[in-house]
Design a protein around this motif. Structure first.
Motif, PDB file in Angstrom:
ATOM      1  N   SER A  32       3.301  36.911 -33.193  1.00  0.00           N
ATOM      2  CA  SER A  32       1.890  37.821 -33.673  1.00  0.00           C
ATOM      3  C   SER A  32       1.065  38.016 -34.777  1.00  0.00           C
ATOM      4  CB  SER A  32       1.223  37.142 -32.167  1.00  0.00           C
ATOM      5  OG  SER A  32       1.326  39.013 -31.364  1.00  0.00           O
ATOM      6  N   TRP A  33      -0.378  38.201 -35.008  1.00  0.00           N
ATOM      7  CA  TRP A  33      -0.190  38.722 -35.370  1.00  0.00           C
ATOM      8  C   TRP A  33      -0.932  39.940 -35.791  1.00  0.00           C
ATOM      9  CZ3 TRP A  33      -4.882  41.212 -35.109  1.00  0.00           C
ATOM     10  CH2 TRP A  33      -5.858  41.194 -33.933  1.00  0.00           C
TER      11      TRP A  33
ATOM     12  N   LEU B   3       2.185  28.719 -32.205  1.00  0.00           N
ATOM     13  CA  LEU B   3       2.944  29.512 -32.523  1.00  0.00           C
ATOM     14  C   LEU B   3       4.124  28.528 -32.941  1.00  0.00           C
ATOM     15  CD1 LEU B   3       2.197  33.105 -32.967  1.00  0.00           C
ATOM     16  CD2 LEU B   3       1.081  31.305 -34.523  1.00  0.00           C
TER      17      LEU B   3
ATOM     18  N   SER C 234      -0.117  35.494 -38.004  1.00  0.00           N
ATOM     19  CA  SER C 234       0.733  35.200 -37.121  1.00  0.00           C
ATOM     20  C   SER C 234       2.050  34.591 -38.474  1.00  0.00           C
ATOM     21  CB  SER C 234       0.573  34.116 -36.379  1.00  0.00           C
ATOM     22  OG  SER C 234      -0.382  35.276 -35.424  1.00  0.00           O
TER      23      SER C 234
ATOM     24  N   SER D 275      -4.538  33.132 -34.078  1.00  0.00           N
ATOM     25  CA  SER D 275      -3.787  32.803 -33.060  1.00  0.00           C
ATOM     26  C   SER D 275      -3.100  31.179 -33.305  1.00  0.00           C
ATOM     27  CB  SER D 275      -4.110  32.901 -31.695  1.00  0.00           C
ATOM     28  OG  SER D 275      -4.180  34.724 -31.586  1.00  0.00           O
TER      29      SER D 275
END
Length: 124
Positions: free
Chosen positions: A52-53, A105, A33, A102
């Motif tokens: 996000s990733w 973040l 992320s 996650s």
């Protein structure tokens, strides 16, 4: 060792646009992320935006919502920050950050890796 290198900063007039890039190396980009933070002189480092990733979720600070856009290109191991309608208060050093998968973040200490920063100056 994971490395992040920001680019694209500079001087722009109010109302203008810039696109920042953050190129990563040394890891599996698709697992990260990514976030952008900024720090103005004499102030704390603040959250700007994150992705996000999976790329499926993005987050924005209220101050940039509708003006900034984050995106990622996993083929190029790069995350972008498109900034439009820039204001003098957007002036800061902008930092790219990465963490595996996650987390919260919006919080700087959730990130493991950081770039060296790129200066953005918006003149009035």
């Amino acid at each position: 060792q994971v490395q992040l290198v920001e680019s694209g900063g500079g001087l722009v007039q109010a109302g203008g646009s810039l696109r920042l890039s953050c190129a990563t190396s040394g890891g599996t980009f698709s697992m990260y992320s990514m976030g952008w933070f900024r720090q103005a002189p004499g102030k704390e480092r603040n959250f700007v935006t994150a992705i996000s990733w999976s790329g499926g979720t993005t987050y924005y600070a209220d101050s940039v919502k509708g003006r900034f856009s984050i995106s990622r290109d996993n083929a190029k191991n790069t995350v972008y920050l498109q900034m439009s309608s820039l204001k003098p208060e957007d002036t800061a050093v902008y930092y790219c950050a990465a963490r595996y998968y996650s987390g919260n973040l919006r919080t700087a200490n959730e990130y493991t890796y950081w770039g060296q920063g790129t200066q953005v100056t918006v003149s009035s």
